[in-house]
Motif scaffolding. Structure first.
Motif, PDB file in Angstrom:
ATOM      1  N   GLY A 169      65.279  53.234  36.053  1.00  0.00           N
ATOM      2  CA  GLY A 169      65.042  51.991  35.331  1.00  0.00           C
ATOM      3  C   GLY A 169      64.271  50.964  36.134  1.00  0.00           C
ATOM      4  N   LEU A 170      63.793  51.345  37.317  1.00  0.00           N
ATOM      5  CA  LEU A 170      63.077  50.412  38.185  1.00  0.00           C
ATOM      6  C   LEU A 170      61.586  50.416  37.857  1.00  0.00           C
ATOM      7  CD1 LEU A 170      64.789  51.370  41.566  1.00  0.00           C
ATOM      8  CD2 LEU A 170      65.168  49.252  40.270  1.00  0.00           C
ATOM      9  N   ALA A 171      60.983  49.244  37.788  1.00  0.00           N
ATOM     10  CA  ALA A 171      59.527  49.141  37.642  1.00  0.00           C
ATOM     11  C   ALA A 171      58.891  49.425  38.993  1.00  0.00           C
ATOM     12  CB  ALA A 171      59.146  47.747  37.159  1.00  0.00           C
ATOM     13  N   ILE A 172      57.788  50.164  38.987  1.00  0.00           N
ATOM     14  CA  ILE A 172      57.160  50.524  40.256  1.00  0.00           C
ATOM     15  C   ILE A 172      55.973  49.608  40.540  1.00  0.00           C
ATOM     16  CG2 ILE A 172      57.895  52.916  40.033  1.00  0.00           C
ATOM     17  CD1 ILE A 172      55.036  53.657  39.295  1.00  0.00           C
ATOM     18  N   PRO A 173      55.667  49.403  41.823  1.00  0.00           N
ATOM     19  CA  PRO A 173      54.539  48.526  42.169  1.00  0.00           C
ATOM     20  C   PRO A 173      53.202  49.186  41.843  1.00  0.00           C
ATOM     21  CG  PRO A 173      55.394  49.576  44.133  1.00  0.00           C
ATOM     22  CD  PRO A 173      56.326  49.953  43.019  1.00  0.00           C
ATOM     23  N   GLU A 174      52.158  48.379  41.862  1.00  0.00           N
ATOM     24  CA  GLU A 174      50.826  48.922  41.633  1.00  0.00           C
ATOM     25  C   GLU A 174      50.347  49.630  42.895  1.00  0.00           C
ATOM     26  OE1 GLU A 174      46.442  47.512  39.990  1.00  0.00           O
ATOM     27  OE2 GLU A 174      47.997  46.026  40.412  1.00  0.00           O
ATOM     28  N   ILE A 175      49.724  50.774  42.680  1.00  0.00           N
ATOM     29  CA  ILE A 175      49.196  51.561  43.797  1.00  0.00           C
ATOM     30  C   ILE A 175      47.682  51.516  43.708  1.00  0.00           C
ATOM     31  CG2 ILE A 175      49.176  53.831  44.906  1.00  0.00           C
ATOM     32  CD1 ILE A 175      51.827  54.319  43.235  1.00  0.00           C
ATOM     33  N   ARG A 176      47.034  51.071  44.756  1.00  0.00           N
ATOM     34  CA  ARG A 176      45.589  50.890  44.724  1.00  0.00           C
ATOM     35  C   ARG A 176      44.928  51.592  45.902  1.00  0.00           C
ATOM     36  NH1 ARG A 176      45.539  44.357  44.579  1.00  0.00           N
ATOM     37  NH2 ARG A 176      47.261  44.037  43.116  1.00  0.00           N
ATOM     38  N   THR A 177      43.640  51.815  45.765  1.00  0.00           N
ATOM     39  CA  THR A 177      42.826  52.189  46.912  1.00  0.00           C
ATOM     40  C   THR A 177      42.304  50.896  47.545  1.00  0.00           C
ATOM     41  OG1 THR A 177      40.770  52.299  45.646  1.00  0.00           O
ATOM     42  CG2 THR A 177      42.087  54.324  45.781  1.00  0.00           C
ATOM     43  N   TYR A 178      41.843  51.000  48.776  1.00  0.00           N
ATOM     44  CA  TYR A 178      41.237  49.843  49.430  1.00  0.00           C
ATOM     45  C   TYR A 178      40.100  49.268  48.582  1.00  0.00           C
ATOM     46  CZ  TYR A 178      43.311  49.687  54.136  1.00  0.00           C
ATOM     47  OH  TYR A 178      44.136  49.497  55.201  1.00  0.00           O
ATOM     48  N   HIS A 179      39.270  50.166  48.038  1.00  0.00           N
ATOM     49  CA  HIS A 179      38.094  49.697  47.307  1.00  0.00           C
ATOM     50  C   HIS A 179      38.473  48.984  46.007  1.00  0.00           C
ATOM     51  CE1 HIS A 179      36.116  52.436  50.123  1.00  0.00           C
ATOM     52  NE2 HIS A 179      35.038  51.709  49.916  1.00  0.00           N
ATOM     53  N   ALA A 180      39.521  49.459  45.348  1.00  0.00           N
ATOM     54  CA  ALA A 180      39.966  48.781  44.129  1.00  0.00           C
ATOM     55  C   ALA A 180      40.466  47.377  44.451  1.00  0.00           C
ATOM     56  CB  ALA A 180      41.054  49.598  43.448  1.00  0.00           C
ATOM     57  N   MET A 181      41.192  47.257  45.568  1.00  0.00           N
ATOM     58  CA  MET A 181      41.664  45.935  45.960  1.00  0.00           C
ATOM     59  C   MET A 181      40.482  45.043  46.341  1.00  0.00           C
ATOM     60  SD  MET A 181      44.430  44.789  48.872  1.00  0.00           S
ATOM     61  CE  MET A 181      43.469  45.389  50.254  1.00  0.00           C
ATOM     62  N   GLY A 182      39.508  45.612  47.049  1.00  0.00           N
ATOM     63  CA  GLY A 182      38.337  44.836  47.435  1.00  0.00           C
ATOM     64  C   GLY A 182      37.561  44.332  46.233  1.00  0.00           C
ATOM     65  N   LEU A 183      37.402  45.181  45.219  1.00  0.00           N
ATOM     66  CA  LEU A 183      36.667  44.783  44.023  1.00  0.00           C
ATOM     67  C   LEU A 183      37.376  43.642  43.297  1.00  0.00           C
ATOM     68  CD1 LEU A 183      34.252  45.239  42.172  1.00  0.00           C
ATOM     69  CD2 LEU A 183      35.607  46.980  40.964  1.00  0.00           C
ATOM     70  N   ARG A 184      38.688  43.703  43.259  1.00  0.00           N
ATOM     71  CA  ARG A 184      39.443  42.633  42.610  1.00  0.00           C
ATOM     72  C   ARG A 184      39.223  41.303  43.328  1.00  0.00           C
ATOM     73  NH1 ARG A 184      45.640  43.521  40.873  1.00  0.00           N
ATOM     74  NH2 ARG A 184      44.533  45.178  39.759  1.00  0.00           N
ATOM     75  N   LEU A 185      39.243  41.341  44.658  1.00  0.00           N
ATOM     76  CA  LEU A 185      38.994  40.133  45.432  1.00  0.00           C
ATOM     77  C   LEU A 185      37.559  39.641  45.243  1.00  0.00           C
ATOM     78  CD1 LEU A 185      40.828  40.930  48.791  1.00  0.00           C
ATOM     79  CD2 LEU A 185      41.498  39.259  47.062  1.00  0.00           C
ATOM     80  N   TYR A 186      36.622  40.578  45.216  1.00  0.00           N
ATOM     81  CA  TYR A 186      35.206  40.242  45.040  1.00  0.00           C
ATOM     82  C   TYR A 186      35.020  39.426  43.754  1.00  0.00           C
ATOM     83  CZ  TYR A 186      30.195  41.203  45.848  1.00  0.00           C
ATOM     84  OH  TYR A 186      28.865  41.099  46.128  1.00  0.00           O
ATOM     85  N   LYS A 187      35.590  39.917  42.662  1.00  0.00           N
ATOM     86  CA  LYS A 187      35.456  39.223  41.377  1.00  0.00           C
ATOM     87  C   LYS A 187      36.100  37.835  41.426  1.00  0.00           C
ATOM     88  CE  LYS A 187      35.178  43.415  38.555  1.00  0.00           C
ATOM     89  NZ  LYS A 187      35.831  44.265  37.535  1.00  0.00           N
ATOM     90  N   ARG A 188      37.190  37.730  42.147  1.00  0.00           N
ATOM     91  CA  ARG A 188      37.843  36.423  42.265  1.00  0.00           C
ATOM     92  C   ARG A 188      36.961  35.452  43.051  1.00  0.00           C
ATOM     93  NH1 ARG A 188      43.747  35.057  45.007  1.00  0.00           N
ATOM     94  NH2 ARG A 188      43.720  32.821  44.518  1.00  0.00           N
ATOM     95  N   PHE A 189      36.332  35.955  44.109  1.00  0.00           N
ATOM     96  CA  PHE A 189      35.476  35.083  44.924  1.00  0.00           C
ATOM     97  C   PHE A 189      34.261  34.616  44.127  1.00  0.00           C
ATOM     98  CE2 PHE A 189      36.926  37.291  49.094  1.00  0.00           C
ATOM     99  CZ  PHE A 189      38.195  36.742  48.924  1.00  0.00           C
ATOM    100  N   VAL A 190      33.794  35.448  43.227  1.00  0.00           N
ATOM    101  CA  VAL A 190      32.696  35.039  42.347  1.00  0.00           C
ATOM    102  C   VAL A 190      33.167  33.891  41.447  1.00  0.00           C
ATOM    103  CG1 VAL A 190      31.215  35.760  40.430  1.00  0.00           C
ATOM    104  CG2 VAL A 190      31.538  37.281  42.400  1.00  0.00           C
ATOM    105  N   ARG A 191      34.362  34.044  40.873  1.00  0.00           N
ATOM    106  CA  ARG A 191      34.897  32.987  40.008  1.00  0.00           C
ATOM    107  C   ARG A 191      35.108  31.681  40.775  1.00  0.00           C
ATOM    108  NH1 ARG A 191      38.309  37.253  38.294  1.00  0.00           N
ATOM    109  NH2 ARG A 191      40.069  36.304  39.422  1.00  0.00           N
ATOM    110  N   GLU A 192      35.511  31.820  42.059  1.00  0.00           N
ATOM    111  CA  GLU A 192      35.772  30.633  42.876  1.00  0.00           C
ATOM    112  C   GLU A 192      34.491  30.043  43.459  1.00  0.00           C
ATOM    113  OE1 GLU A 192      38.702  29.229  43.392  1.00  0.00           O
ATOM    114  OE2 GLU A 192      40.020  30.706  42.449  1.00  0.00           O
ATOM    115  N   GLY A 193      33.362  30.740  43.290  1.00  0.00           N
ATOM    116  CA  GLY A 193      32.091  30.211  43.759  1.00  0.00           C
ATOM    117  C   GLY A 193      31.739  30.542  45.189  1.00  0.00           C
ATOM    118  N   TYR A 194      32.478  31.445  45.798  1.00  0.00           N
ATOM    119  CA  TYR A 194      32.199  31.804  47.192  1.00  0.00           C
ATOM    120  C   TYR A 194      31.152  32.916  47.325  1.00  0.00           C
ATOM    121  CZ  TYR A 194      36.162  28.980  48.734  1.00  0.00           C
ATOM    122  OH  TYR A 194      37.003  27.934  48.999  1.00  0.00           O
ATOM    123  N   LEU A 195      31.008  33.725  46.294  1.00  0.00           N
ATOM    124  CA  LEU A 195      30.017  34.799  46.303  1.00  0.00           C
ATOM    125  C   LEU A 195      29.225  34.743  45.003  1.00  0.00           C
ATOM    126  CD1 LEU A 195      31.995  37.886  47.733  1.00  0.00           C
ATOM    127  CD2 LEU A 195      30.138  36.646  48.854  1.00  0.00           C
TER     128      LEU A 195
END
Length: 762
Positions: free
Chosen positions: A88-114
């Motif tokens: 009955g436990l929810a499991i955490p998200e499992i990512r590759t390094y690149h998937a995590m990097g892409l998520r950050l990249y998109k956030r930095f675009v929204r924040e105006g840093y990239l």
């Protein structure tokens, strides 16, 4: 931040877990670095660790699991779901390094840093095409013909260099120097910068940019460090021995001061240095940069038995850049047979092994090479004996450009050009003018090829009738030599291997290959392909015509689609894999370690090569076959073909006797064990963990039989004691205690050098 429970519940943990696994699963809320030996069941351990943490009340939304690649992520997600099933436990998200990097990249675009980028990620085809255009534009003119002929090789080099730069914060100029490329390939630095300018103008990103761009942005902008850090409570990273600088920095920034980080890996299995991985990240950097981590170990393997474990331990304990961990076969692990074959012919030995196995056993076997050129004579022998095999697309021996060029040579000197269509004759002319390259520019070479192809034979006469004074001196010299040797070989009646040797010597073939190769290793592998093919033909004892008939038959067989049979691959491609039977040929100085050459850090290269052999050996489950050269009463003076310096290091006889005894020994037998061979500290530590007391003499210095240049300390008759600094295939360098650093020939080393403390010289 979640609080610690008073009484952790561990009733749900399965009984088969080892004490080491349980300690890792139930460890407290702190940083941790786990050294996990090959086959130690780390995936299951990590899955149970996460379930334990979830059961303690940790928020899965504040847990991050990072895996090495997509397939590892899918496998781990499946394992974790299985472990957490019905909880009955929810499991955490499992990512590759690149998937995590892409998520950050998109956030930095929204924040105006990239700046924004196209959602259409650059494909390999797009990157390769741009690299091809830039290579043709930026490479020096004297490489133009080679680039046109070998487009795939140059494109792969360019794209590989671009990706390699993006694994580090270092400038492209520094990365180029570290990779040891020759000066004529300095254009790669400009190519990198030009590619980046093109990519940014197009608003596109590549797979590598998913990490490179956001990490560079974080590194250069302290506000971003505060923006991304301290959002997680727990981070778990697998395969940390394969981490490069960019990945390590990203982990550090995301973790911040809040997250407790667990990294898992095996420094002894770091074999991807060419991709930027370094064992220092798991050995030192993590411990230095994440405060006082708990250091834990998964030392039991469930893959291979005591004999392989002892061989692997003896080998890897010669490395200094590692953790002092002993891999140990678990009591439930079946024994693994080991064999050390001393043979002058790897191919014949491989054949003998496979012929003793069933077809089903062969399909569960892998032949693992240090470099692809080693596979050439072995693959040809398998074809000749019609033993099914599998090999990577594009790696078949008969389809390599070296083998095709030699085949063209044989067709020309045997007069087969007369029976060929015009287009086939033209292709033969092109191949012979490029093997080695005669020094003409591509339009001139093509005109000469068409001229030769217009005649159905006697090409040597056409070449020798040329106006050499009208040509550049180098081209004139090479064309004259080619004409002379083709004329000479028309009447050659001896074995075809001799014909190839005459041709190679007369045309300076190997120097021609070296002059155009990107790196030393690339040149040696191409030359080894030629020599391996020649050696195979030598074993047939046929003339040129007989060789062509034989090769025609083999090519027909090689063209058949194969989806079963023994696997031919390289050790570098074995990450995370295992086979019931593993065969490792080439335990000789030329291949393991591979082509030692002058370098500022010979020790680092040897440690890297040991790790590679360690990984290869620990792929075996039921049987491991190692193939080396016969023992010699004196060191091999050429520094190439003798048994590998790693052979005495594995302590084969001791590992075989002790391992076999442990396989057969009853657990209740507490009697001391007396062995016929001398003991080592590694063997005593291993036996002690088995609850066995060993009796016997300490291992003598068996490496006294190694050539002097393979030792750290040496003694010269005139200059005294010193340390070996580096070596190449013909010489070695010694820094003497008195201050001088001198270079010596390997061929005469035995006349002047001894080992410190050698009674023969005292």
């Amino acid at each position: 931040m979640p609080s610690q429970p008073q009484a952790p519940d561990t009733d749900f943990l399965p009984d088969y877990l080892t004490d080491e696994q349980r300690d890792i699963i139930t460890a407290g809320y702190e940083h941790s670095v786990i050294t996990a030996v090959a086959g130690s069941g780390k995936t299951s351990t990590l899955a149970w660790r996460i379930r334990y943490l979830l059961a303690q009340g940790h928020d899965p939304d504040r847990m991050l699991v990072l895996m090495f690649n997509r397939s590892a992520r899918v496998d781990f997600e499946r394992k974790l779901q299985s472990v957490c099933h019905q909880s009955g436990l929810a499991i955490p998200e499992i990512r590759t390094y690149h998937a995590m990097g892409l998520r950050l990249y998109k956030r930095f675009v929204r924040e105006g840093y990239l700046p924004g980028f196209s959602e259409k990620i650059l494909t390999e085809q797009e990157i390769s095409y741009q690299a091809w255009l830039l290579t043709r534009r930026l490479a020096p003119e004297d490489l133009a013909d080679e680039i046109r002929r070998n487009k795939k090789e140059f494109v792969e080099t360019a794209t590989g260099f671009i990706d390699r730069v993006k694994t580090t914060l270092s400038p492209a100029e520094i990365v180029f120097e570290e990779l040891g490329y020759s000066d004529k390939h300095k254009y790669l630095v400009d190519l990198f910068h030009s590619f980046e300018q093109w990519r940014k103008r197009q608003g596109r990103i590549s797979y590598a940019d998913m990490l490179y761009e956001p990490v560079m942005a974080i590194h250069q902008n302290p506000p971003l460090q505060r923006l991304v850090g301290n959002k997680m409570d727990l981070i778990l990273v697998d395969e940390y021995q394969d981490t490069n600088e960019i990945q390590h920095l990203l982990l550090r920034y995301v973790a911040g001061d809040r997250a407790r980080v667990t990294v898992v890996g095996d420094p002894d299995q770091t074999i991807y240095e060419f991709r930027g991985a370094k064992p220092e990240f798991i050995l030192r950097r993590f411990i230095d940069e994440f405060e006082s981590p708990l250091e834990q170990t998964l030392s039991y393997t469930f893959r291979y038995g005591h004999r392989v474990a002892l061989l692997a331990n003896h080998l890897i304990h010669h490395n200094t850049g590692r953790k002092d961990v002993l891999c140990h076969s678990h009591p439930t692990t079946p024994g693994t047979e080991t064999s050390l074959h001393r043979s002058d012919n790897d191919g014949e030995t491989v054949l003998n092994i496979l012929l003793k196995q069933t077809a089903e056993q062969n399909s569960q076997s892998a032949i693992l090479f240090r470099v692809w050129s080693q596979s050439v004579p072995i693959e040809l022998k398998l074809l000749a004996r019609q033993i099914p095999y599998r090999i990577d697309a594009g790696k078949g021996a008969l389809f390599s450009r070296e083998v095709q060029a030699i085949t063209a040579l044989l067709r020309i000197v045997t007069g087969q050009t007369r029976q060929l269509p015009d287009l086939d004759r033209l292709e033969l002319a092109r191949q012979i003018l490029r093997f080695p390259h005669v020094g003409l520019k591509e339009p001139e070479l093509e005109n000469l090829a068409q001229f030769l192809a217009s005649f159905d034979g006697d090409w040597h006469e056409r070449l020798l009738a040329m106006d050499f004074d009208a040509l550049a001196p180098m081209a004139a010299r090479k064309l004259r030599k080619l004409g002379e040797v083709l004329g000479q070989l028309r009447s050659y009646k001896g074995p075809v291997a001799g014909l190839i040797s005459v041709y190679a010597e007369h045309t300076d073939l190997y120097e021609g290959i070296r002059s155009l190769a990107l790196t030393h290793d690339a040149a040696e592998e191409r030359i080894d392909t030629v020599q391996g093919f020649r050696d195979y033909l030598k074993s047939l004892d046929v003339d040129a015509a007989g060789a062509l008939d034989h090769l025609h038959t083999l090519k027909q067989q090689a063209g058949e689609k194969r989806d079963q049979g023994v696997l031919l691959s390289t050790i570098h491609r074995t990450k995370g894999l295992e086979w019931p039977v593993v065969i490792i040929p080439g335990l000789q100085e030329k291949y393991l370690p591979y082509s030692p050459r002058a370098t500022e850090n010979t020790q680092a290269i040897l440690e890297s090569e040991r790790r590679l052999l360690y990984v290869g050996m620990t792929r075996a489950k039921h049987a491991l076959h190692l193939i080396t050269r016969p023992e010699s009463t004196r060191p091999h003076l050429d520094g190439e073909q003798g048994p590998s310096r790693f052979v005495p290091e594995i302590c084969y006889e001791l590992s075989q006797e002790l391992g076999s005894t442990l396989d057969q020994r009853a657990p209740e037998n507490q009697q001391p064990l007396t062995l016929k061979v001398p003991l080592t500290p590694v063997s005593q530590r291993y036996a002690e963990r088995e609850g066995v007391t060993l009796k016997g003499s300490q291992q003598p210095a068996t490496d006294q039989h190694k050539p002097v240049w393979q030792h750290n300390r040496v003694q010269h008759a005139v200059f005294g004691a010193g340390e070996v600094q580096s070596e190449d295939q013909t010489s070695f360098e010694v820094k003497f205690d008195k201050g001088d650093t001198l270079n010596f020939s390997k061929k005469s080393a035995h006349l002047y050098f001894s080992l410190p403390g050698d009674p023969a010289t005292s």
